[in-house]
Scaffold this motif. Structure first.
Motif, short mmCIF file in Angstrom:
data_model
loop_
_atom_site.label_atom_id
_atom_site.label_comp_id
_atom_site.label_asym_id
_atom_site.label_seq_id
_atom_site.Cartn_x
_atom_site.Cartn_y
_atom_site.Cartn_z
N ALA A 27 0.83 -1.20 0.00
CA ALA A 27 0.00 0.00 0.00
C ALA A 27 0.87 1.25 0.00
CB ALA A 27 -0.93 -0.01 1.21
N GLU A 28 2.00 1.19 0.71
CA GLU A 28 2.92 2.34 0.73
C GLU A 28 3.50 2.59 -0.66
OE1 GLU A 28 2.68 0.63 4.82
OE2 GLU A 28 3.01 -0.21 2.82
N ASP A 29 3.88 1.51 -1.36
CA ASP A 29 4.42 1.65 -2.72
C ASP A 29 3.42 2.36 -3.63
OD1 ASP A 29 6.80 0.25 -2.20
OD2 ASP A 29 5.89 -1.68 -2.71
N LEU A 30 2.14 2.11 -3.39
CA LEU A 30 1.10 2.62 -4.29
C LEU A 30 0.58 3.99 -3.89
CD1 LEU A 30 -0.85 -0.72 -4.79
CD2 LEU A 30 0.70 0.38 -6.40
N THR A 31 1.12 4.57 -2.83
CA THR A 31 0.68 5.88 -2.35
C THR A 31 1.66 6.99 -2.70
OG1 THR A 31 -0.51 4.86 -0.51
CG2 THR A 31 0.01 7.20 -0.29
N VAL A 32 2.94 6.65 -2.81
CA VAL A 32 3.99 7.66 -2.97
C VAL A 32 4.02 8.20 -4.40
CG1 VAL A 32 6.49 8.03 -2.92
CG2 VAL A 32 5.39 6.66 -1.14
N GLN A 33 4.27 9.51 -4.51
CA GLN A 33 4.46 10.17 -5.80
C GLN A 33 5.88 10.72 -5.82
OE1 GLN A 33 1.94 13.60 -6.35
NE2 GLN A 33 2.20 13.63 -8.57
N SER A 34 6.68 10.29 -6.80
CA SER A 34 8.11 10.63 -6.78
C SER A 34 8.45 11.91 -7.52
CB SER A 34 8.92 9.48 -7.38
OG SER A 34 8.42 9.15 -8.67
N MET A 35 7.55 12.42 -8.34
CA MET A 35 7.77 13.69 -9.06
C MET A 35 6.43 14.15 -9.63
SD MET A 35 9.40 12.63 -12.73
CE MET A 35 8.67 11.32 -13.73
N PRO A 36 6.31 15.42 -10.01
CA PRO A 36 5.03 15.93 -10.51
C PRO A 36 4.53 15.24 -11.78
CG PRO A 36 6.41 17.76 -9.82
CD PRO A 36 7.28 16.53 -9.77
N ASP A 37 5.45 14.77 -12.65
CA ASP A 37 5.03 14.12 -13.88
C ASP A 37 4.44 12.73 -13.64
OD1 ASP A 37 5.72 16.18 -15.55
OD2 ASP A 37 7.67 15.37 -16.10
N ALA A 38 4.75 12.12 -12.52
CA ALA A 38 4.27 10.77 -12.20
C ALA A 38 3.06 10.86 -11.28
CB ALA A 38 5.39 9.96 -11.55
N SER A 39 2.35 9.74 -11.18
CA SER A 39 1.21 9.65 -10.26
C SER A 39 1.35 8.39 -9.41
CB SER A 39 -0.10 9.60 -11.03
OG SER A 39 -0.31 10.78 -11.75
N PRO A 40 0.81 8.39 -8.21
CA PRO A 40 0.85 7.18 -7.38
C PRO A 40 0.05 6.05 -8.04
CG PRO A 40 0.22 9.12 -6.08
CD PRO A 40 0.15 9.52 -7.51
N GLY A 41 0.49 4.82 -7.80
CA GLY A 41 -0.22 3.67 -8.35
C GLY A 41 -1.67 3.64 -7.92
N LYS A 42 -1.94 4.02 -6.68
CA LYS A 42 -3.31 4.03 -6.17
C LYS A 42 -4.17 5.02 -6.95
CE LYS A 42 -4.09 5.95 -2.14
NZ LYS A 42 -4.06 6.18 -0.67
N TRP A 43 -3.60 6.15 -7.34
CA TRP A 43 -4.34 7.13 -8.12
C TRP A 43 -4.71 6.56 -9.49
CZ3 TRP A 43 -4.19 9.69 -12.70
CH2 TRP A 43 -5.02 10.81 -12.82
N HIS A 44 -3.79 5.85 -10.13
CA HIS A 44 -4.11 5.23 -11.43
C HIS A 44 -5.27 4.25 -11.29
CE1 HIS A 44 -0.81 6.86 -13.80
NE2 HIS A 44 0.07 6.48 -12.88
N LEU A 45 -5.27 3.46 -10.22
CA LEU A 45 -6.34 2.49 -10.00
C LEU A 45 -7.69 3.20 -9.87
CD1 LEU A 45 -4.61 0.19 -7.35
CD2 LEU A 45 -5.11 -0.42 -9.73
N ALA A 46 -7.69 4.34 -9.21
CA ALA A 46 -8.94 5.07 -8.99
C ALA A 46 -9.35 5.87 -10.22
CB ALA A 46 -8.79 6.00 -7.79
N HIS A 47 -8.39 6.54 -10.86
CA HIS A 47 -8.72 7.40 -12.00
C HIS A 47 -9.33 6.60 -13.15
CE1 HIS A 47 -8.37 10.24 -15.29
NE2 HIS A 47 -7.60 9.38 -15.93
N THR A 48 -8.79 5.42 -13.43
CA THR A 48 -9.33 4.62 -14.53
C THR A 48 -10.76 4.17 -14.23
OG1 THR A 48 -8.11 2.74 -13.58
CG2 THR A 48 -7.13 3.85 -15.49
N SER A 49 -11.09 4.02 -12.95
CA SER A 49 -12.46 3.70 -12.57
C SER A 49 -13.35 4.93 -12.65
CB SER A 49 -12.49 3.12 -11.15
OG SER A 49 -11.70 1.96 -11.09
#
Length: 420
Positions: A27-49
């Protein structure tokens, strides 16, 4: 197979593939955002839904209710016509909703989408097809964003084993293959067809004629050994090789090698989703910007291809290669074959010197989905061919990926071209 069965099968496969990408991640891996151009994995899971909920369920589901109306704000990406949104650089601050809540959201959307697909498949086919191709784009972004995030961890963690990696091979000779050029047709073959088999984005349309002068295209991608030669010859320190903006960016960010390369005790290593590995000299170079690609081509006395040169070379080639489904997620050495293209698809996206701009007669989609491509036709370059993180279903010769010239976190590489 009737429309709803076929479309439901595609829907289930794409949605399940997205969740499968989270295997080995916390869950921690999927929450962190490493730079403005990238998005957290959790956000991708939600945005596509959110995409399916906003553009399909809201319109076609009887007695529709939002799962959580706050998600309209949290998980909108760039659709101004839909409403306000959470600032992109701050997506990594969204510790809530939790990963479990986001996965529950996906299940909720999937359950209602299956109802709509059962009852109204023909009505929603075009929109669902766009939604699934959108989700496949986010599968690739999911992997590249997770890779960038994990690359900052000094333990160089791996999330895949890569037991199916291709063994290093002897590098083939790079031959320059000749093309006569002339007046050719380019763009999507099935203009206006939004069914699954004939899908293309509006930016690939309309199909039109263009004139190409005779040219040559390299039989294979530039490999890591050739990039090391560029480094050792002072390629990163010779301002005459670089565009002015590229030279400024290189100095600002202190580029001396492709992203994710590390030099340890005189040996080059490359970080990937399978951990830190000694650099494979015959594998295609990747994670280089347009600026680096252009400087390398100039160093070689050549240039980058134009997008329609690449399209002409690829249009009758079978779409096969190292794609996301192979679960390698790292460019692989190509089999020695200098007489034809051995890796025109897959492994790395190939920079072209063509600006991402509208085709003659370009007609963007109406409404919110008109924001999908057209609004980004400024200051970006076209890339072709797909990568080791691209779903193969997404690929076709007319596909136009696009990124800003300084960006390096995608699986981007180089094929050389020259005039005749």
């Amino acid at each position: 197979m009737v429309v709803h069965d076929r479309l439901l099968d595609y829907y289930n496969q794409v949605r399940q593939q997205t969740v499968a990408l989270t295997k080995g991640l916390s869950a921690e891996d999927l929450t962190v955002q490493s730079m403005p151009d990238a998005s957290p994995g959790k956000w991708h899971l939600a945005h596509t839904s959110w995409f399916f909920e906003t553009f399909i369920l809201q319109k076609f589901m009887s007695q529709f209710q939002w799962f959580n109306q706050d998600y309209c704000y949290l998980f909108n990406s760039y659709y101004d016509t839909v409403g306000a949104r959470h600032a992109r650089p701050q997506r990594g601050l969204l510790t809530r909703p939790s990963l479990d809540e986001v996965l529950n959201y996906r299940q909720h959307v999937d359950a209602h989408m299956r109802e709509v697909l059962t009852d109204r498949a023909e009505e929603v086919e075009a929109l669902v097809t766009i939604g699934l191709h959108h989700e496949m784009q986010h599968q690739e972004l999911f992997l590249t964003d997770v890779l960038h995030m994990l690359s900052h961890n000094p333990m160089h963690p791996a999330i895949i084993s890569n037991n199916n990696e291709v063994l290093s091979q002897s590098a083939s000779t790079m031959n320059m293959l000749s093309f006569d050029g002339g007046v050719i047709e380019v763009g999507a073959l099935t203009e206006g067809d939004n069914t699954w088999q004939g899908f293309s984005y509006d930016c690939e349309q309309p199909r039109h004629k263009t004139l190409l002068q005779p040219f040559k295209l390299a039989s294979r991608l530039v490999n890591n050994a050739e990039w090391i030669a560029f480094i050792e010859d002072g390629g990163y320190d010779d301002s005459l090789l670089w565009l002015s903006d590229g030279w400024a960016r290189k100095n600002q960010e202190q580029w001396q090698a492709p992203l994710y390369w590390r030099k340890l005790e005189s040996k080059w290593y490359q970080y990937g989703l399978n951990g830190l590995r000694e650099l494979d000299s015959t594998a295609p170079v990747c994670h280089v910007s347009y600026y680096e690609a252009e400087a390398f081509a100039r160093w070689q006395g050549k240039r980058l291809p134009r997008e329609h040169e690449w399209e002409l070379a690829a249009h009758n080639k079978k779409i096969t290669g190292n794609f996301l489904e192979a679960n390698r997620w790292r460019p692989q050495p190509s089999a020695p074959n200098s007489e034809s293209f051995s890796d025109i698809y897959g492994d790395v996206w190939e920079w072209t010197q063509s600006a991402f701009s509208p085709y003659p007669g370009f007609d963007p989609k109406q409404g919110a989905l008109g924001e999908y491509n057209g609004k980004f036709m400024s200051n970006q370059y076209v890339l072709k061919g797909g990568s080791c993180a691209t779903p193969s279903w997404q690929m076709r010769a007319s596909y136009r990926n696009f990124f800003y010239p300084h960006q390096r976190w995608q699986f981007t590489g180089v094929r050389l071209a020259e005039d005749i």
